[in-house]
Design a protein around this motif. Structure first.
Motif, PDB file in Angstrom:
ATOM      1  N   SER B 200      10.620  20.162 -35.325  1.00  0.00           N
ATOM      2  CA  SER B 200      11.550  20.026 -34.214  1.00  0.00           C
ATOM      3  C   SER B 200      12.947  19.585 -34.658  1.00  0.00           C
ATOM      4  CB  SER B 200      11.000  19.047 -33.182  1.00  0.00           C
ATOM      5  OG  SER B 200      10.704  17.822 -33.800  1.00  0.00           O
ATOM      6  N   ASP B 201      13.091  19.166 -35.906  1.00  0.00           N
ATOM      7  CA  ASP B 201      14.421  18.801 -36.387  1.00  0.00           C
ATOM      8  C   ASP B 201      14.865  19.877 -37.384  1.00  0.00           C
ATOM      9  OD1 ASP B 201      16.734  17.726 -37.374  1.00  0.00           O
ATOM     10  OD2 ASP B 201      15.984  15.675 -37.348  1.00  0.00           O
ATOM     11  N   ILE B 202      15.666  20.817 -36.881  1.00  0.00           N
ATOM     12  CA  ILE B 202      16.016  22.005 -37.655  1.00  0.00           C
ATOM     13  C   ILE B 202      16.985  21.683 -38.789  1.00  0.00           C
ATOM     14  CG2 ILE B 202      16.959  24.351 -37.434  1.00  0.00           C
ATOM     15  CD1 ILE B 202      14.209  23.690 -36.130  1.00  0.00           C
ATOM     16  N   ASN B 203      17.550  20.486 -38.747  1.00  0.00           N
ATOM     17  CA  ASN B 203      18.514  20.119 -39.778  1.00  0.00           C
ATOM     18  C   ASN B 203      17.920  20.156 -41.178  1.00  0.00           C
ATOM     19  OD1 ASN B 203      21.338  19.302 -39.223  1.00  0.00           O
ATOM     20  ND2 ASN B 203      20.341  18.323 -37.497  1.00  0.00           N
ATOM     21  N   GLN B 204      16.641  19.811 -41.299  1.00  0.00           N
ATOM     22  CA  GLN B 204      16.026  19.849 -42.620  1.00  0.00           C
ATOM     23  C   GLN B 204      15.981  21.291 -43.127  1.00  0.00           C
ATOM     24  OE1 GLN B 204      11.789  19.216 -42.992  1.00  0.00           O
ATOM     25  NE2 GLN B 204      12.046  18.152 -44.941  1.00  0.00           N
ATOM     26  N   PHE B 205      15.558  22.179 -42.247  1.00  0.00           N
ATOM     27  CA  PHE B 205      15.498  23.595 -42.622  1.00  0.00           C
ATOM     28  C   PHE B 205      16.886  24.111 -42.974  1.00  0.00           C
ATOM     29  CE2 PHE B 205      15.396  28.142 -41.790  1.00  0.00           C
ATOM     30  CZ  PHE B 205      14.255  28.518 -42.471  1.00  0.00           C
ATOM     31  N   ALA B 206      17.883  23.710 -42.180  1.00  0.00           N
ATOM     32  CA  ALA B 206      19.263  24.112 -42.475  1.00  0.00           C
ATOM     33  C   ALA B 206      19.670  23.635 -43.862  1.00  0.00           C
ATOM     34  CB  ALA B 206      20.210  23.562 -41.409  1.00  0.00           C
ATOM     35  N   GLY B 207      19.225  22.428 -44.221  1.00  0.00           N
ATOM     36  CA  GLY B 207      19.522  21.897 -45.554  1.00  0.00           C
ATOM     37  C   GLY B 207      18.913  22.761 -46.652  1.00  0.00           C
ATOM     38  N   ASN B 309      22.484  19.589 -47.899  1.00  0.00           N
ATOM     39  CA  ASN B 309      22.953  18.378 -47.250  1.00  0.00           C
ATOM     40  C   ASN B 309      22.337  18.304 -45.857  1.00  0.00           C
ATOM     41  OD1 ASN B 309      25.065  16.062 -47.186  1.00  0.00           O
ATOM     42  ND2 ASN B 309      25.309  17.119 -45.224  1.00  0.00           N
ATOM     43  N   TRP B 310      22.014  17.077 -45.446  1.00  0.00           N
ATOM     44  CA  TRP B 310      21.389  16.877 -44.139  1.00  0.00           C
ATOM     45  C   TRP B 310      22.079  15.681 -43.482  1.00  0.00           C
ATOM     46  CZ3 TRP B 310      15.372  15.840 -43.459  1.00  0.00           C
ATOM     47  CH2 TRP B 310      15.071  15.722 -42.099  1.00  0.00           C
ATOM     48  N   GLY B 311      23.024  15.979 -42.606  1.00  0.00           N
ATOM     49  CA  GLY B 311      23.667  14.912 -41.830  1.00  0.00           C
ATOM     50  C   GLY B 311      25.011  14.497 -42.390  1.00  0.00           C
ATOM     51  N   GLY B 312      25.624  13.548 -41.724  1.00  0.00           N
ATOM     52  CA  GLY B 312      26.926  13.058 -42.131  1.00  0.00           C
ATOM     53  C   GLY B 312      27.949  13.213 -41.030  1.00  0.00           C
TER      54      GLY B 312
END
Lengths: 294, 441
Positions: B200-207, B309-312
């Motif tokens: 459910s947190d797509i940011n990891q996949f984006a990373g 990268n994940w976040g910032g």
């Protein structure tokens, strides 16, 4: 209700048995409902007593070490007791807001019920329409309005909109029409009381159960109101407890430890609601019973 | 609310949209050519940030700069409501001078013309050399003479792993994604899972896609291109789909109790995550203290060193600020001053976006929870290996939601991760068009 009417409708020997069966069924339904509503609160209470480590490692619905008071202490120590400030803010928004909202609603409803004036029904219908508009839908327009007068991010931005209760006006009107006899108002007038004095000394007594209901509804509505403060407030010192806890909860990925504070804070934040309900339901029950006798 | 936002976007579009390359209409309408002058007399700035304890860093500034006082305002994190508040405030004309905005939300604010170009403000263009390479392109959008925010923190990615379990089981710590899969099979035989796939947190996949060199968005100057289904994205999706299909990774919803518990009870052995994940594990899995270590992300090619990268976040000067000069000076100070960065790391555990920030004392020490390893050196190295060309789109909230829906479906057996990306591609193009943002079909 069903338990009372059931025996009257049935005949013969089976009546007692059926009444027991339906009673058992009713009790079972209520027991399940009670369990359903109380389990999350039980979980919250149990979780509030655990240390951070036990939180993920022990059974969620039973106690580990009893750390409730240490956790409360940690909550109040965090950021100069900002949580206490939020609780006080909520008490002020909800307590004072609900009291004034009740007064205004009672006066309006009473006036519509007891005085004949031009546009009375139109006014009532407009207010009734207000019941249908969810408060959330009004938050953004309110923000733009308050922006125009530079009053966002102030106490007033949350307090003033809380003073309006269309449902309260509706309830007062119905209740005043049903339970304040015109004869009594006439009698008060003959005895020389002005309209305002009549309202406060005579009519409010008879409206008491309605007033308690309005107060409770409005108190809970303001206490739980989250969206309006979210949109209006930026200054942490003005936050009500709902918004404060929500803000903390969004910081969990940055400061995982804050989760424990959110949980203990949630537990503490529902206690005032419970106290208000238990304290006021006495008036409520007796009032409704009185109404039934008439 | 969504409707009003779209309507507003439509209105703004004519003026601002495409203009990722055109020059911004600054306060004087003169672009970046020297219209960022100091204000006369004392100035009070408002700064909205959800960083816990950011007041401490701001207090240092307020003490040193009696004529430029900064008031901190707070709220939930960006997606939790603060971005919407910013847009409301921009519409009402009472936005704060400065606001915290994450990298993936920057294009949204740029497209809606919510940011001041502070390139003309003293020292801003020269500050570029102080920041990790990729962060600067995130705040300039590749425009000449344009800076729309100052980078604050980053989330370079690496692999957290259970050094003790790997050693006991005699499994080599993977350095490539092929080895990672082989290790996953070995770990599954031991009864564990190599990792948890973040459904459910797509940011990891984006990373992961970012590491692979994929591009989800690009902007040619007059329209956006959406490419959720590029070769790199599909390769990453197929890789994880394979792990999921063979039950080699678990799929607990991230940030939940059971997710924490899976780390704590040694069921899950690794987590490819950002630098801030160090505290997530420390807090969520206290029983495993001392057993974790950090290694660089597994690579697609042996010997490579690419990182995601994940976040910032950034500190942006919002449109309509009366004091862009002072606001820019404060933003630059906040994100480069050693004392400020140290304070923000203490209260909010941020990892700075400056090159020098990686050398702060707190980042050069061994961390007990990780067996005394100097883990931040691994992340500092990763930060220099993040592709500077990755571009976020203007509707990331929608992208995350839509793709997350598809991922959750794939995990419960409906469709695949690749299907989710294909669906996300279409819904993203539709969303851009609905917001009157020019997009290539």
């Amino acid at each position: 209700m069903s338990a009372q009417t059931a025996p009257a409708r049935t005949k013969g020997r089976s009546s007692v048995q059926e009444s027991i069966a339906s009673r058992v069924l009713a009790m079972a339904v209520m027991a399940i409902a009670t369990l359903y509503f109380l389990t999350p609160i039980w979980w919250l209470f149990v979780a509030s007593t655990k240390t951070r480590g036990q939180f993920t490692t022990t059974a969620p619905l039973w106690f580990a070490d009893f750390n409730l008071f240490e956790n409360i202490q940690a909550l109040f120590d965090y950021r100069n007791a900002v949580f206490l400030r939020w609780l006080l803010n909520s008490a002020l928004y909800a307590g004072l807001g609900a009291a004034l909202a009740t007064l205004f609603a009672a006066m309006t409803g009473y006036a519509i019920a007891k005085y004949t004036f031009w546009g009375r029904n139109a006014l009532f219908n407009v207010i009734l329409g207000g019941v249908l508009v969810p408060a959330t839908a009004l938050a953004l327009p309110l923000f733009l309005l308050f922006s125009q007068i530079g009053a966002t991010n102030t106490y007033w931005a949350v307090f003033l909109p809380s003073l309006v209760s269309p449902f309260g006006v509706y309830l007062s009107r119905i209740y005043a029409a049903a339970s304040v006899p015109d004869e009594i108002i006439e009698a008060a007038r003959i005895d020389g009381a002005g309209e305002v004095k009549t309202f406060f000394t005579v009519s409010t007594r008879m409206l008491a159960p309605a007033l308690v209901t309005i107060f409770l509804f409005q108190f809970v509505a303001i206490w739980n109101n989250f969206f309006l403060p979210l949109i209006m407030l930026r200054d942490e010192a003005l936050f009500p407890v709902t918004l404060g806890l929500y803000v903390w909860n969004t910081q969990v990925s940055q400061i995982p430890d804050i989760r424990a504070l959110v949980i203990i804070g949630s537990l503490l934040s529902i206690i005032p609601l419970i106290i208000t309900f238990l304290g006021l339901q006495r008036f409520w029950q007796s009032g409704l019973a009185n109404g039934g006798l008439k | 609310m969504a409707i009003s936002r779209i309507a507003r976007t439509g209105a703004i579009v004519a003026a601002a949209t495409l203009a990722l390359t055109a020059c911004s209409t600054g306060t004087g309408g003169d672009g970046a050519s020297g219209d960022c002058a100091p204000s006369d007399g004392p100035v009070t700035l408002t700064f909205t940030s959800w960083l816990p304890g950011v007041e401490e860093a701001v207090a240092i500034w307020n003490e040193e700069n009696p004529d430029i006082q900064v008031n901190v305002q707070t709220g939930p994190n960006g997606l939790g409501g603060t971005y919407q508040n910013f847009f409301n405030q921009l519409a009402a004309g009472n936005a704060p001078d400065l606001g915290q905005i994450e990298y993936d939300a920057m294009p949204n604010f740029r497209v809606q013309d919510g940011l001041e170009n502070i390139a003309a403000c003293e020292g801003i263009l020269d500050a570029r050399s102080q920041f990790v390479d990729w962060t600067w392109s995130q705040v300039t959008f590749g425009e000449e003479n344009a800076v729309y925010a100052i980078p604050q923190d980053t989330g370079p990615m690496a692999m957290f792993y259970r050094a003790d379990l790997f050693e006991e089981a005699g499994i080599d710590v993977p350095t490539t994604w092929d080895e990672y899969r082989a290790a996953a099979e070995a770990i599954r035989e031991e009864g564990g899972y190599i990792t948890n796939f973040s459904q459910s947190d797509i940011n990891q996949f984006a990373g992961f896609v970012w590491q692979t060199g994929g591009q989800w968005f690009s902007n040619s100057g007059d329209e956006w291109q959406v490419n959720l289904t590029g070769d790199e994205s599909l390769m990453v999706a197929e890789y994880w789909q394979g792990l999921l299909a063979d039950d080699l990774v678990s799929a607990n919803p991230p940030w939940t109790d059971e997710w924490n518990a899976a780390f704590n009870n040694s069921e899950v052995w690794t987590w490819v995550s950002a630098v801030w994940g160090a505290n997530t594990i420390l807090s969520g899995a206290p029983d495993t203290a001392g057993n974790w270590a950090v290694a660089p992300m597994p690579q697609w090619e042996a010997g490579a060193s690419a990182a995601g990268n994940w976040g910032g976040s950034t500190t942006a000067v919002l449109k309509g600020s009366d004091h862009p000069y002072e606001a820019a000076q404060f933003a630059l100070w906040l994100n480069t001053d050693a004392d400020a960065l140290t304070a923000m790391n203490r209260t909010a555990q941020i990892y700075p976006a400056t090159i020098e920030g990686a050398n702060l004392p707190v980042f050069t020490q061994g961390v007990e929870f990780y067996g005394g390893q100097e883990i931040y050196q691994v992340f500092a190295e990763a930060g220099t290996n993040v592709d500077p060309n990755f571009v976020w789109g203007p509707t990331m909230t929608q992208v995350y939601n839509d793709v997350a829906d598809g991922f959750s479906g794939a995990i419960s057996g409906t469709g695949t991760l690749m299907d989710a990306l294909t669906a996300g591609q279409q819904s993203t193009i539709a969303a851009l068009r609905a917001a009157s943002i020019p997009v290539q079909e």
